[in-house]
Design a protein around this motif. Structure first.
Motif, PDB file in Angstrom:
ATOM      1  N   CYS A 181       0.836  -1.220   0.000  1.00 33.26           N
ATOM      2  CA  CYS A 181       0.000   0.000   0.000  1.00 33.26           C
ATOM      3  C   CYS A 181       0.860   1.255   0.000  1.00 33.26           C
ATOM      4  O   CYS A 181       0.562   2.225  -0.710  1.00 33.26           O
ATOM      5  N   ASN A 217       4.272   9.981   2.394  1.00 34.75           N
ATOM      6  CA  ASN A 217       3.362   8.993   3.012  1.00 34.75           C
ATOM      7  C   ASN A 217       4.147   7.941   3.791  1.00 34.75           C
ATOM      8  O   ASN A 217       3.695   7.458   4.828  1.00 34.75           O
ATOM      9  N   ASP A 234       1.173   6.824  -6.622  1.00 32.87           N
ATOM     10  CA  ASP A 234      -0.031   7.594  -6.959  1.00 32.87           C
ATOM     11  C   ASP A 234       0.126   9.078  -6.668  1.00 32.87           C
ATOM     12  O   ASP A 234      -0.426   9.919  -7.363  1.00 32.87           O
ATOM     13  N   ARG A 235       0.860   9.394  -5.591  1.00 32.94           N
ATOM     14  CA  ARG A 235       1.021  10.794  -5.184  1.00 32.94           C
ATOM     15  C   ARG A 235       2.160  11.447  -5.951  1.00 32.94           C
ATOM     16  O   ARG A 235       3.303  11.032  -5.824  1.00 32.94           O
ATOM     17  N   GLU A 281       0.778   4.072  -2.871  1.00 32.53           N
ATOM     18  CA  GLU A 281       0.453   5.460  -2.547  1.00 32.53           C
ATOM     19  C   GLU A 281       1.591   6.388  -2.999  1.00 32.53           C
ATOM     20  O   GLU A 281       1.344   7.480  -3.517  1.00 32.53           O
TER      21      GLU A 281
END
Ligand code: COA
Length: 177
Positions: free
Chosen positions: A53, A154, A60-61, A57
């Motif tokens: 995850c 993150n 994706d960011r 993330e």
């Protein structure tokens, strides 16, 4: 369609890994960041799901344009068998320093022995990330060091939360210590 996998433990993914992944994604049609769930290294901080995850993330960011070419997945067993199962013909590895070379040399030859149709491609990790490893990141996080520039935001947040949990659990286990 040139499909490549980038296998690793990614506990956690760092800016060094991201640098390799983003550059590899410009060379191939699709790159799978393949989180190895086969064995846990000593001092592991995150579960397989958490590592996957966090990597997803991080991609994706703030990496628009890469997200359509990079996917994150988990695997167990041999990296070459996982690559075969996807139809991938390339395994990407990052080389940080000469000290990585010996392992990568054996890794590439063993994989060539197991699956000659799969090519291992090593990319030089950029010099500003060449000193980073996941275990050093975990150690610095556990000791409250500054992780700015070393891991995606993150991941830094997840590390802070995990360290706080561990400290809380230790305080509960040894009250008054
Ligand atoms: N930036 C930052 N850190 C990097 C990096 C980069 N570009 N490249 C490597 N590292 C770090 C990793 O975080 C890791 O740190 P750690 O040891 O502190 O956790 C360290 O360098 C070693 O990286 P790597 O060699 O990729 O090890 P790994 O544990 O992340 O991944 C596998 C190893 C999973 C790829 C390998 O064991 C594998 O393929 N296993 C599947 C089974 C298999 O096929 N075995 C036969 C192999 S021939």
């Amino acid at each position: 369609m040139r499909l490549a996998i980038y296998p690793g433990s990614f506990d956690p993914i760092t800016n060094g890994h991201l640098d390799v992944a983003l550059r590899a994604a410009t060379l191939f049609d699709r790159l799978v960041i393949a989180v190895y769930a086969g064995s846990e290294k000593p001092g592991a901080l995150f579960t397989n799901d958490e590592r996957r995850c966090m990597a997803q993330e991080a991609i994706d960011r703030g990496h628009e344009g890469a997200t359509d070419r990079i996917v994150v997945d988990g695997f167990t067993g041999l990296a070459v068998e996982y690559a075969r199962s996807l139809g991938a013909t390339i395994i990407v590895r990052g080389l940080r320093a000469v000290s990585d070379f010996e392992y990568e040399f054996k890794y590439a030859h063993m994989n060539d022995h197991l699956a000659p149709e799969i090519e291992v491609v090593c990319l030089m990790t950029s010099s500003r990330h060449s000193f980073i490893s996941s275990s050093l990141i975990r150690e610095v996080a556990m000791l409250g060091g500054d992780l700015a520039g070393l891991v995606p935001d993150n991941v830094a947040a997840a590390l802070r939360a995990r360290v706080a949990e561990r400290i809380g659990a230790e305080a509960t286990a040894t009250p008054g210590a």
